[in-house]
Design a protein around this motif. Structure first.
Motif, PDB file in Angstrom:
ATOM      1  N   PRO A 117       0.831  -1.209   0.000  1.00 21.09           N
ATOM      2  CA  PRO A 117       0.000   0.000   0.000  1.00 21.09           C
ATOM      3  C   PRO A 117       0.867   1.262   0.000  1.00 21.09           C
ATOM      4  O   PRO A 117       1.874   1.335   0.701  1.00 21.09           O
ATOM      5  CB  PRO A 117      -0.826  -0.116   1.274  1.00 21.09           C
ATOM      6  N   ARG A 118       0.467   2.212  -0.827  1.00 21.16           N
ATOM      7  CA  ARG A 118       1.165   3.506  -0.934  1.00 21.16           C
ATOM      8  C   ARG A 118       0.129   4.604  -0.776  1.00 21.16           C
ATOM      9  O   ARG A 118      -0.887   4.633  -1.471  1.00 21.16           O
ATOM     10  CB  ARG A 118       1.851   3.609  -2.296  1.00 21.16           C
ATOM     11  N   ARG A 119       0.393   5.528   0.143  1.00 23.01           N
ATOM     12  CA  ARG A 119      -0.548   6.616   0.427  1.00 23.01           C
ATOM     13  C   ARG A 119      -0.615   7.580  -0.748  1.00 23.01           C
ATOM     14  O   ARG A 119       0.409   8.056  -1.240  1.00 23.01           O
ATOM     15  CB  ARG A 119      -0.106   7.361   1.682  1.00 23.01           C
ATOM     16  N   LEU A 120      -1.852   7.859  -1.199  1.00 20.06           N
ATOM     17  CA  LEU A 120      -2.068   8.820  -2.282  1.00 20.06           C
ATOM     18  C   LEU A 120      -2.454  10.192  -1.765  1.00 20.06           C
ATOM     19  O   LEU A 120      -2.134  11.199  -2.382  1.00 20.06           O
ATOM     20  CB  LEU A 120      -3.179   8.320  -3.219  1.00 20.06           C
ATOM     21  N   GLY A 121      -3.183  10.233  -0.660  1.00 20.45           N
ATOM     22  CA  GLY A 121      -3.652  11.506  -0.135  1.00 20.45           C
ATOM     23  C   GLY A 121      -4.792  11.279   0.836  1.00 20.45           C
ATOM     24  O   GLY A 121      -5.050  10.145   1.250  1.00 20.45           O
ATOM     25  N   ALA A 122      -5.465  12.363   1.171  1.00 24.08           N
ATOM     26  CA  ALA A 122      -6.561  12.269   2.136  1.00 24.08           C
ATOM     27  C   ALA A 122      -7.598  13.339   1.830  1.00 24.08           C
ATOM     28  O   ALA A 122      -7.302  14.334   1.171  1.00 24.08           O
ATOM     29  CB  ALA A 122      -6.036  12.427   3.560  1.00 24.08           C
ATOM     30  N   PRO A 156     -25.710   6.056  10.142  1.00 23.16           N
ATOM     31  CA  PRO A 156     -26.851   5.498  10.870  1.00 23.16           C
ATOM     32  C   PRO A 156     -26.533   4.202  11.610  1.00 23.16           C
ATOM     33  O   PRO A 156     -27.119   3.936  12.660  1.00 23.16           O
ATOM     34  CB  PRO A 156     -27.910   5.278   9.792  1.00 23.16           C
ATOM     35  N   GLU A 157     -25.582   3.414  11.095  1.00 23.67           N
ATOM     36  CA  GLU A 157     -25.244   2.160  11.763  1.00 23.67           C
ATOM     37  C   GLU A 157     -24.624   2.388  13.143  1.00 23.67           C
ATOM     38  O   GLU A 157     -24.629   1.502  13.997  1.00 23.67           O
ATOM     39  CB  GLU A 157     -24.341   1.277  10.886  1.00 23.67           C
ATOM     40  N   TYR A 158     -24.093   3.596  13.365  1.00 22.55           N
ATOM     41  CA  TYR A 158     -23.509   3.963  14.659  1.00 22.55           C
ATOM     42  C   TYR A 158     -24.300   5.070  15.357  1.00 22.55           C
ATOM     43  O   TYR A 158     -23.907   5.518  16.433  1.00 22.55           O
ATOM     44  CB  TYR A 158     -22.053   4.423  14.476  1.00 22.55           C
ATOM     45  N   ASP A 159     -25.359   5.563  14.711  1.00 25.27           N
ATOM     46  CA  ASP A 159     -26.115   6.708  15.200  1.00 25.27           C
ATOM     47  C   ASP A 159     -25.156   7.856  15.523  1.00 25.27           C
ATOM     48  O   ASP A 159     -25.156   8.411  16.618  1.00 25.27           O
ATOM     49  CB  ASP A 159     -26.955   6.327  16.433  1.00 25.27           C
ATOM     50  N   LEU A 160     -24.330   8.220  14.535  1.00 28.29           N
ATOM     51  CA  LEU A 160     -23.213   9.127  14.755  1.00 28.29           C
ATOM     52  C   LEU A 160     -23.079  10.116  13.605  1.00 28.29           C
ATOM     53  O   LEU A 160     -23.070   9.723  12.437  1.00 28.29           O
ATOM     54  CB  LEU A 160     -21.923   8.295  14.868  1.00 28.29           C
ATOM     55  N   TRP A 161     -22.961  11.400  13.947  1.00 28.42           N
ATOM     56  CA  TRP A 161     -22.554  12.420  12.981  1.00 28.42           C
ATOM     57  C   TRP A 161     -21.031  12.430  12.995  1.00 28.42           C
ATOM     58  O   TRP A 161     -20.417  12.655  14.036  1.00 28.42           O
ATOM     59  CB  TRP A 161     -23.123  13.785  13.350  1.00 28.42           C
ATOM     60  N   ALA A 162     -20.414  12.153  11.835  1.00 30.35           N
ATOM     61  CA  ALA A 162     -18.967  11.949  11.792  1.00 30.35           C
ATOM     62  C   ALA A 162     -18.280  12.933  10.852  1.00 30.35           C
ATOM     63  O   ALA A 162     -18.782  13.239   9.771  1.00 30.35           O
ATOM     64  CB  ALA A 162     -18.658  10.523  11.348  1.00 30.35           C
ATOM     65  N   GLU A 163     -17.123  13.397  11.296  1.00 32.29           N
ATOM     66  CA  GLU A 163     -16.171  14.075  10.426  1.00 32.29           C
ATOM     67  C   GLU A 163     -15.163  13.009  10.050  1.00 32.29           C
ATOM     68  O   GLU A 163     -14.304  12.635  10.854  1.00 32.29           O
ATOM     69  CB  GLU A 163     -15.483  15.238  11.137  1.00 32.29           C
ATOM     70  N   LYS A 164     -15.316  12.462   8.854  1.00 37.97           N
ATOM     71  CA  LYS A 164     -14.465  11.358   8.420  1.00 37.97           C
ATOM     72  C   LYS A 164     -13.207  11.913   7.755  1.00 37.97           C
ATOM     73  O   LYS A 164     -13.294  12.726   6.840  1.00 37.97           O
ATOM     74  CB  LYS A 164     -15.227  10.447   7.463  1.00 37.97           C
ATOM     75  N   ILE A 165     -12.072  11.485   8.251  1.00 39.25           N
ATOM     76  CA  ILE A 165     -10.792  11.787   7.616  1.00 39.25           C
ATOM     77  C   ILE A 165     -10.394  10.520   6.876  1.00 39.25           C
ATOM     78  O   ILE A 165     -10.037   9.512   7.484  1.00 39.25           O
ATOM     79  CB  ILE A 165      -9.706  12.176   8.642  1.00 39.25           C
ATOM     80  N   CYS A 166     -10.504  10.574   5.554  1.00 39.78           N
ATOM     81  CA  CYS A 166     -10.331   9.398   4.708  1.00 39.78           C
ATOM     82  C   CYS A 166      -8.959   9.428   4.048  1.00 39.78           C
ATOM     83  O   CYS A 166      -8.711  10.276   3.179  1.00 39.78           O
ATOM     84  CB  CYS A 166     -11.419   9.368   3.637  1.00 39.78           C
ATOM     85  N   THR A 167      -8.072   8.539   4.461  1.00 37.62           N
ATOM     86  CA  THR A 167      -6.759   8.417   3.831  1.00 37.62           C
ATOM     87  C   THR A 167      -6.862   7.364   2.745  1.00 37.62           C
ATOM     88  O   THR A 167      -7.335   6.250   2.998  1.00 37.62           O
ATOM     89  CB  THR A 167      -5.677   8.039   4.858  1.00 37.62           C
ATOM     90  N   ILE A 168      -6.428   7.733   1.548  1.00 37.50           N
ATOM     91  CA  ILE A 168      -6.564   6.867   0.381  1.00 37.50           C
ATOM     92  C   ILE A 168      -5.202   6.296  -0.004  1.00 37.50           C
ATOM     93  O   ILE A 168      -4.215   7.030  -0.084  1.00 37.50           O
ATOM     94  CB  ILE A 168      -7.164   7.641  -0.823  1.00 37.50           C
ATOM     95  N   TYR A 169      -5.198   4.988  -0.237  1.00 38.15           N
ATOM     96  CA  TYR A 169      -3.993   4.267  -0.630  1.00 38.15           C
ATOM     97  C   TYR A 169      -4.195   3.635  -2.000  1.00 38.15           C
ATOM     98  O   TYR A 169      -5.326   3.424  -2.440  1.00 38.15           O
ATOM     99  CB  TYR A 169      -3.681   3.151   0.376  1.00 38.15           C
ATOM    100  N   LEU A 170      -3.104   3.298  -2.643  1.00 36.82           N
ATOM    101  CA  LEU A 170      -3.081   2.478  -3.842  1.00 36.82           C
ATOM    102  C   LEU A 170      -2.310   1.220  -3.456  1.00 36.82           C
ATOM    103  O   LEU A 170      -1.242   1.315  -2.835  1.00 36.82           O
ATOM    104  CB  LEU A 170      -2.369   3.211  -4.978  1.00 36.82           C
ATOM    105  N   ALA A 171      -2.834   0.036  -3.783  1.00 31.76           N
ATOM    106  CA  ALA A 171      -2.155  -1.211  -3.411  1.00 31.76           C
ATOM    107  C   ALA A 171      -2.420  -2.275  -4.464  1.00 31.76           C
ATOM    108  O   ALA A 171      -3.236  -2.086  -5.379  1.00 31.76           O
ATOM    109  CB  ALA A 171      -2.631  -1.687  -2.036  1.00 31.76           C
ATOM    110  N   HIS A 172      -1.724  -3.389  -4.321  1.00 37.56           N
ATOM    111  CA  HIS A 172      -1.881  -4.526  -5.219  1.00 37.56           C
ATOM    112  C   HIS A 172      -2.792  -5.564  -4.580  1.00 37.56           C
ATOM    113  O   HIS A 172      -2.522  -5.989  -3.454  1.00 37.56           O
ATOM    114  CB  HIS A 172      -0.522  -5.177  -5.517  1.00 37.56           C
ATOM    115  N   PRO A 173      -3.840  -5.977  -5.284  1.00 37.82           N
ATOM    116  CA  PRO A 173      -4.617  -7.107  -4.781  1.00 37.82           C
ATOM    117  C   PRO A 173      -3.767  -8.368  -4.965  1.00 37.82           C
ATOM    118  O   PRO A 173      -3.187  -8.574  -6.034  1.00 37.82           O
ATOM    119  CB  PRO A 173      -5.849  -7.119  -5.679  1.00 37.82           C
TER     120      PRO A 173
END
Length: 144
Positions: free
Chosen positions: A75-80, A88-105
């Motif tokens: 996995p190599r980090r591309l950005g965020a 709704p599954e957690y009944d939670l208002w979330a500020e999601k910080i999503c880090t995106i990777y590129l990897a090999h299956p």
């Protein structure tokens, strides 16, 4: 500063910070996505929340395996990006910080372990249009 995708935060809600790790898994001109049935049917990049005390890379491997049944490598980090959403599954208002990777299956070991998830190989061009959130679409579109 991390770029925001999606709707702006609502001033009447209190958001909980929710870091996550997500991955683009290309193979030729296809990419592996997960489809989550509930709470709303949606195609997503495989990945998810980082548990307390867990590193982003460990979370990434765990989440990909749970949601697709596949193992990954390099996995190599591309950005965020950040997005504000109700989970709704957690009944939670979330500020999601999503880090995106590129990897090999690497290898399919099983069906997805996470209930309501299925794994799908799709052409990258089609996947860009099907992904449920604009941040995921942005990072995948960079492969085209």
């Amino acid at each position: 500063m991390i770029r925001r995708f999606g709707t702006a935060p609502r001033p009447d809600k209190r958001y909980t910070m929710r870091p996550g790790a997500y991955v683009i898994l290309p193979r030729g001109r296809q990419v592996l996505l997960t489809h989550q049935q509930d709470p709303e049917p949606e195609f997503q990049l495989p990945g998810g929340g980082i548990d307390a005390g867990e590193s982003p890379q460990i979370a990434l491997h765990r989440e990909v395996f749970e949601e697709t049944g596949w193992s990954i490598a390099y996995p190599r980090r591309l950005g965020a990006f950040r997005r504000y959403t109700f989970m709704p599954e957690y009944d939670l208002w979330a500020e999601k910080i999503c880090t995106i990777y590129l990897a090999h299956p690497v290898r399919r070991h099983s069906d997805p372990l996470e209930p309501g998830h299925s794994a799908h190989w799709l052409p990258i061009e089609e996947a860009v249009t099907l992904l449920g959130n604009p941040g995921d679409r942005h990072f995948l579109a960079q492969l085209l």
